[in-house]
Design an enzyme around this catalytic site. Structure first.
Site, PDB file in Angstrom:
ATOM      1  N   ASP A  19       0.851  -1.201   0.000  1.00  0.00           N
ATOM      2  CA  ASP A  19       0.000   0.000   0.000  1.00  0.00           C
ATOM      3  C   ASP A  19       0.882   1.246   0.000  1.00  0.00           C
ATOM      4  O   ASP A  19       1.092   1.878   1.030  1.00  0.00           O
ATOM      5  CB  ASP A  19      -0.910  -0.039   1.237  1.00  0.00           C
ATOM      6  N   LYS A  43       0.303   3.703  -2.356  1.00  0.00           N
ATOM      7  CA  LYS A  43      -0.555   4.773  -2.898  1.00  0.00           C
ATOM      8  C   LYS A  43       0.162   5.635  -3.942  1.00  0.00           C
ATOM      9  O   LYS A  43       0.292   6.850  -3.786  1.00  0.00           O
ATOM     10  CB  LYS A  43      -1.079   5.658  -1.766  1.00  0.00           C
ATOM     11  N   ASP A  76       1.667   9.862  -9.416  1.00  0.00           N
ATOM     12  CA  ASP A  76       2.797  10.559 -10.042  1.00  0.00           C
ATOM     13  C   ASP A  76       2.503  10.710 -11.527  1.00  0.00           C
ATOM     14  O   ASP A  76       1.397  10.368 -11.977  1.00  0.00           O
ATOM     15  CB  ASP A  76       4.078   9.737  -9.796  1.00  0.00           C
ATOM     16  N   ASN A  87       4.544   7.781 -16.407  1.00  0.00           N
ATOM     17  CA  ASN A  87       5.771   7.001 -16.567  1.00  0.00           C
ATOM     18  C   ASN A  87       6.348   6.560 -15.223  1.00  0.00           C
ATOM     19  O   ASN A  87       6.732   5.397 -15.041  1.00  0.00           O
ATOM     20  CB  ASN A  87       6.794   7.851 -17.343  1.00  0.00           C
ATOM     21  N   THR A 113     -10.146   7.528   4.042  1.00  0.00           N
ATOM     22  CA  THR A 113     -11.156   7.371   5.097  1.00  0.00           C
ATOM     23  C   THR A 113     -10.956   8.358   6.245  1.00  0.00           C
ATOM     24  O   THR A 113     -11.791   8.463   7.132  1.00  0.00           O
ATOM     25  CB  THR A 113     -11.157   5.922   5.638  1.00  0.00           C
ATOM     26  N   GLN A 169      -9.102   8.455  11.964  1.00  0.00           N
ATOM     27  CA  GLN A 169     -10.090   8.017  10.968  1.00  0.00           C
ATOM     28  C   GLN A 169     -11.407   8.731  11.193  1.00  0.00           C
ATOM     29  O   GLN A 169     -11.755   9.078  12.320  1.00  0.00           O
ATOM     30  CB  GLN A 169     -10.302   6.499  11.057  1.00  0.00           C
ATOM     31  N   ARG A 208      -4.500  -0.154  13.765  1.00  0.00           N
ATOM     32  CA  ARG A 208      -4.375   0.042  15.214  1.00  0.00           C
ATOM     33  C   ARG A 208      -5.238  -0.841  16.107  1.00  0.00           C
ATOM     34  O   ARG A 208      -4.751  -1.286  17.154  1.00  0.00           O
ATOM     35  CB  ARG A 208      -4.558   1.536  15.534  1.00  0.00           C
TER      36      ARG A 208
END
Ligand code: C5P
Length: 238
Positions: free
Chosen positions: A62, A64, A67, A70, A131, A193, A214
Protein backbone atom coordinates in the site's frame (compact mmCIF):
# COMPACT_ATOMS: atom_id res chain seq x y z
CA UNK A 1 -5.56 -15.97 -3.83
CA UNK A 2 -9.30 -16.51 -3.80
CA UNK A 3 -11.31 -13.38 -3.32
CA UNK A 4 -14.36 -13.71 -1.19
CA UNK A 5 -16.25 -11.36 1.02
CA UNK A 6 -14.70 -10.24 4.24
CA UNK A 7 -11.09 -11.31 4.40
CA UNK A 8 -9.10 -9.63 7.13
CA UNK A 9 -5.90 -7.75 6.25
CA UNK A 10 -3.74 -6.51 9.11
CA UNK A 11 -1.79 -3.31 8.39
CA UNK A 12 1.80 -3.71 9.59
CA UNK A 13 1.99 -0.03 10.59
CA UNK A 14 5.14 -0.36 12.67
CA UNK A 15 8.59 1.22 12.54
CA UNK A 16 10.88 -1.80 12.17
CA UNK A 17 11.00 -5.18 10.49
CA UNK A 18 11.53 -6.80 13.90
CA UNK A 19 8.24 -5.37 15.16
CA UNK A 20 6.51 -6.51 11.97
CA UNK A 21 7.91 -10.03 12.42
CA UNK A 22 6.72 -10.14 16.04
CA UNK A 23 3.20 -9.22 14.90
CA UNK A 24 3.15 -11.75 12.08
CA UNK A 25 4.29 -14.46 14.49
CA UNK A 26 1.69 -13.42 17.07
CA UNK A 27 -1.00 -13.71 14.38
CA UNK A 28 0.21 -17.06 13.01
CA UNK A 29 -2.72 -19.28 12.08
CA UNK A 30 -5.14 -16.34 12.50
CA UNK A 31 -4.27 -13.79 9.78
CA UNK A 32 -2.89 -14.65 6.32
CA UNK A 33 -2.81 -11.25 4.57
CA UNK A 34 -0.66 -8.34 5.71
CA UNK A 35 -0.36 -4.81 4.43
CA UNK A 36 3.02 -3.15 4.03
CA UNK A 37 2.52 0.61 4.03
CA UNK A 38 4.73 3.64 3.55
CA UNK A 39 6.12 3.62 7.11
CA UNK A 40 7.48 0.07 7.07
CA UNK A 41 8.48 0.19 3.40
CA UNK A 42 10.39 3.44 3.90
CA UNK A 43 12.15 1.96 6.92
CA UNK A 44 13.17 -1.41 5.52
CA UNK A 45 12.19 -1.60 1.84
CA UNK A 46 11.21 -4.70 -0.17
CA UNK A 47 12.59 -7.01 2.51
CA UNK A 48 9.31 -6.54 4.42
CA UNK A 49 7.42 -7.99 1.45
CA UNK A 50 9.94 -10.78 0.86
CA UNK A 51 9.74 -11.75 4.52
CA UNK A 52 5.95 -12.12 4.28
CA UNK A 53 6.22 -14.18 1.09
CA UNK A 54 8.84 -16.46 2.70
CA UNK A 55 6.45 -17.02 5.59
CA UNK A 56 3.74 -18.08 3.12
CA UNK A 57 1.66 -14.94 3.73
CA UNK A 58 -0.03 -12.69 1.18
CA UNK A 59 1.49 -9.22 0.86
CA UNK A 60 -0.58 -6.12 0.09
CA UNK A 61 1.73 -3.26 -0.90
CA UNK A 62 0.00 0.00 0.00
CA UNK A 63 2.27 2.76 -1.29
CA UNK A 64 -0.55 4.77 -2.90
CA UNK A 65 1.35 5.71 -6.05
CA UNK A 66 0.39 9.11 -7.49
CA UNK A 67 2.80 10.56 -10.04
CA UNK A 68 3.26 11.19 -13.75
CA UNK A 69 2.21 8.09 -15.76
CA UNK A 70 5.77 7.00 -16.57
CA UNK A 71 6.94 7.16 -12.95
CA UNK A 72 3.83 5.52 -11.50
CA UNK A 73 4.03 2.69 -14.07
CA UNK A 74 7.72 2.18 -13.29
CA UNK A 75 6.94 2.01 -9.58
CA UNK A 76 4.26 -0.62 -10.21
CA UNK A 77 6.72 -2.56 -12.37
CA UNK A 78 9.27 -2.48 -9.54
CA UNK A 79 6.61 -3.63 -7.07
CA UNK A 80 5.69 -6.59 -9.30
CA UNK A 81 9.35 -7.63 -9.31
CA UNK A 82 9.48 -7.99 -5.53
CA UNK A 83 9.22 -11.76 -5.50
CA UNK A 84 10.20 -14.73 -3.38
CA UNK A 85 9.90 -18.39 -4.29
CA UNK A 86 7.92 -17.63 -7.45
CA UNK A 87 5.34 -15.47 -5.68
CA UNK A 88 4.82 -11.74 -5.69
CA UNK A 89 2.55 -9.17 -4.06
CA UNK A 90 -1.19 -9.88 -4.19
CA UNK A 91 -2.37 -6.28 -4.38
CA UNK A 92 -1.05 -2.75 -4.81
CA UNK A 93 -2.58 0.75 -4.48
CA UNK A 94 -2.60 3.88 -6.65
CA UNK A 95 -4.48 7.16 -6.20
CA UNK A 96 -7.44 7.50 -8.58
CA UNK A 97 -6.58 11.22 -8.48
CA UNK A 98 -3.56 10.36 -10.67
CA UNK A 99 -6.00 10.28 -13.61
CA UNK A 100 -6.79 7.85 -16.44
CA UNK A 101 -3.43 8.00 -18.20
CA UNK A 102 -1.54 7.15 -15.02
CA UNK A 103 -3.95 4.36 -14.10
CA UNK A 104 -3.86 2.78 -17.57
CA UNK A 105 -0.06 2.94 -17.69
CA UNK A 106 0.04 1.17 -14.31
CA UNK A 107 -2.29 -1.59 -15.51
CA UNK A 108 -0.16 -2.20 -18.60
CA UNK A 109 3.02 -2.27 -16.54
CA UNK A 110 1.54 -4.75 -14.06
CA UNK A 111 0.41 -7.10 -16.86
CA UNK A 112 3.70 -6.99 -18.71
CA UNK A 113 6.00 -7.24 -15.71
CA UNK A 114 4.05 -10.07 -14.09
CA UNK A 115 4.76 -12.11 -17.22
CA UNK A 116 8.43 -11.15 -17.16
CA UNK A 117 8.74 -11.98 -13.45
CA UNK A 118 6.71 -15.20 -13.85
CA UNK A 119 4.24 -14.30 -11.10
CA UNK A 120 0.51 -13.80 -10.91
CA UNK A 121 -0.48 -10.24 -11.79
CA UNK A 122 -1.29 -8.37 -8.57
CA UNK A 123 -4.69 -6.77 -8.14
CA UNK A 124 -4.51 -3.03 -8.69
CA UNK A 125 -6.87 -0.97 -6.56
CA UNK A 126 -7.41 2.78 -6.57
CA UNK A 127 -7.73 5.00 -3.53
CA UNK A 128 -10.97 6.94 -3.94
CA UNK A 129 -11.25 9.30 -0.95
CA UNK A 130 -9.14 8.65 2.14
CA UNK A 131 -11.16 7.37 5.10
CA UNK A 132 -9.63 10.11 7.26
CA UNK A 133 -11.38 12.69 5.04
CA UNK A 134 -14.73 13.90 6.33
CA UNK A 135 -14.95 17.56 5.43
CA UNK A 136 -16.23 17.25 1.88
CA UNK A 137 -20.02 17.09 1.71
CA UNK A 138 -20.07 15.23 -1.61
CA UNK A 139 -17.95 12.25 -0.62
CA UNK A 140 -20.27 9.55 -2.00
CA UNK A 141 -20.37 11.24 -5.42
CA UNK A 142 -16.59 11.69 -5.45
CA UNK A 143 -16.05 8.05 -4.48
CA UNK A 144 -18.35 6.85 -7.26
CA UNK A 145 -16.69 9.10 -9.85
CA UNK A 146 -13.24 7.86 -8.90
CA UNK A 147 -14.42 4.24 -8.79
CA UNK A 148 -15.82 4.67 -12.33
CA UNK A 149 -12.47 6.09 -13.45
CA UNK A 150 -10.66 3.13 -11.88
CA UNK A 151 -12.94 0.63 -13.59
CA UNK A 152 -12.73 2.34 -16.99
CA UNK A 153 -8.94 2.42 -16.67
CA UNK A 154 -8.80 -1.35 -16.15
CA UNK A 155 -8.13 -1.51 -12.41
CA UNK A 156 -9.53 -4.38 -10.36
CA UNK A 157 -11.21 -2.31 -7.71
CA UNK A 158 -11.00 0.46 -5.16
CA UNK A 159 -10.15 1.36 -1.61
CA UNK A 160 -13.08 3.16 0.03
CA UNK A 161 -14.84 3.49 3.32
CA UNK A 162 -17.39 0.80 3.96
CA UNK A 163 -19.88 3.66 4.24
CA UNK A 164 -19.69 3.83 0.42
CA UNK A 165 -19.16 0.11 -0.22
CA UNK A 166 -22.82 -0.71 -0.79
CA UNK A 167 -23.13 2.05 -3.41
CA UNK A 168 -19.98 0.85 -5.17
CA UNK A 169 -21.15 -2.76 -5.13
CA UNK A 170 -24.51 -1.79 -6.62
CA UNK A 171 -22.93 0.36 -9.33
CA UNK A 172 -19.95 -1.79 -10.36
CA UNK A 173 -21.04 -5.37 -9.75
CA UNK A 174 -19.84 -8.33 -7.75
CA UNK A 175 -16.41 -8.76 -9.36
CA UNK A 176 -15.18 -5.26 -8.56
CA UNK A 177 -12.84 -5.53 -5.57
CA UNK A 178 -13.68 -3.33 -2.58
CA UNK A 179 -11.03 -2.82 0.10
CA UNK A 180 -12.13 -0.97 3.21
CA UNK A 181 -9.92 0.57 5.87
CA UNK A 182 -11.38 2.64 8.70
CA UNK A 183 -12.65 -0.49 10.43
CA UNK A 184 -13.35 -0.01 14.12
CA UNK A 185 -14.81 -2.75 16.29
CA UNK A 186 -17.27 -1.33 18.83
CA UNK A 187 -15.50 0.43 21.73
CA UNK A 188 -12.16 0.84 19.94
CA UNK A 189 -10.49 4.24 19.50
CA UNK A 190 -11.23 6.00 16.21
CA UNK A 191 -7.89 7.92 16.08
CA UNK A 192 -7.55 10.07 12.94
CA UNK A 193 -10.09 8.02 10.97
CA UNK A 194 -13.44 9.67 10.25
CA UNK A 195 -15.61 7.46 8.01
CA UNK A 196 -15.42 4.36 10.19
CA UNK A 197 -17.62 1.26 10.40
CA UNK A 198 -17.64 -1.94 12.40
CA UNK A 199 -16.38 -5.18 10.80
CA UNK A 200 -19.98 -6.47 10.70
CA UNK A 201 -21.23 -3.42 8.81
CA UNK A 202 -18.33 -3.57 6.37
CA UNK A 203 -19.26 -7.14 5.45
CA UNK A 204 -22.95 -6.31 5.24
CA UNK A 205 -22.06 -3.44 2.88
CA UNK A 206 -20.19 -5.78 0.55
CA UNK A 207 -16.49 -5.25 1.34
CA UNK A 208 -14.10 -7.92 0.07
CA UNK A 209 -11.12 -7.00 2.22
CA UNK A 210 -11.19 -5.32 5.64
CA UNK A 211 -7.97 -3.48 6.48
CA UNK A 212 -7.34 -3.16 10.20
CA UNK A 213 -4.34 -1.42 11.72
CA UNK A 214 -4.38 0.04 15.21
CA UNK A 215 -7.29 -1.97 16.65
CA UNK A 216 -5.03 -5.05 16.21
CA UNK A 217 -1.50 -3.64 16.10
CA UNK A 218 -1.88 -1.51 19.24
CA UNK A 219 -4.01 -4.02 21.15
CA UNK A 220 -2.47 -5.46 24.33
CA UNK A 221 -3.13 -8.88 22.78
CA UNK A 222 -3.17 -8.60 18.95
CA UNK A 223 -4.13 -12.27 18.51
CA UNK A 224 -7.30 -11.99 20.55
CA UNK A 225 -8.18 -8.63 18.94
CA UNK A 226 -7.88 -10.23 15.49
CA UNK A 227 -9.89 -13.28 16.61
CA UNK A 228 -12.71 -11.03 17.83
CA UNK A 229 -12.84 -9.26 14.46
CA UNK A 230 -12.84 -12.59 12.60
CA UNK A 231 -15.64 -13.83 14.85
CA UNK A 232 -17.72 -10.77 13.94
CA UNK A 233 -16.95 -11.30 10.24
CA UNK A 234 -18.00 -14.95 10.38
CA UNK A 235 -21.23 -14.15 12.19
CA UNK A 236 -22.29 -11.89 9.32
CA UNK A 237 -20.94 -14.09 6.54
CA UNK A 238 -22.74 -17.05 8.08
O1 C5P B 1 -4.93 1.97 12.18
P1 C5P B 1 -5.99 1.94 11.12
O2 C5P B 1 -6.93 0.75 11.24
O3 C5P B 1 -6.72 3.26 11.00
O4 C5P B 1 -5.16 1.72 9.77
C1 C5P B 1 -5.73 1.81 8.51
C2 C5P B 1 -4.69 1.50 7.47
O5 C5P B 1 -5.30 1.61 6.19
C3 C5P B 1 -3.50 2.47 7.46
O6 C5P B 1 -2.36 1.70 7.09
C4 C5P B 1 -3.83 3.45 6.37
O7 C5P B 1 -2.67 3.93 5.73
C5 C5P B 1 -4.64 2.60 5.42
N1 C5P B 1 -5.59 3.31 4.57
C6 C5P B 1 -6.60 4.14 5.05
N2 C5P B 1 -7.44 4.77 4.19
C7 C5P B 1 -7.33 4.60 2.87
C8 C5P B 1 -6.34 3.75 2.37
C9 C5P B 1 -5.48 3.10 3.25
O8 C5P B 1 -6.73 4.27 6.26
N3 C5P B 1 -8.19 5.15 2.04
Amino acid sequence: MTIHKGQLIVALDVATLDEAKRLVRALEGIVDIFKVSSQLFTACGPEAVRYLLREGKEAFLDLKFHDIPNTAAAAVAAAVHITEGGRGIMMCTLHALGGPEMLQAAVQAARKEAQVAGVKRPLLVAITVLTSEAKKDNIARLVLERAALAKESGLDGVVASSQEAALIRREFGKDFVIVTPGIRPKDSAVGDQKRVTTPADAIANGSDFLVVGRPVVSAPDPASAAKEILKEIRQVRG
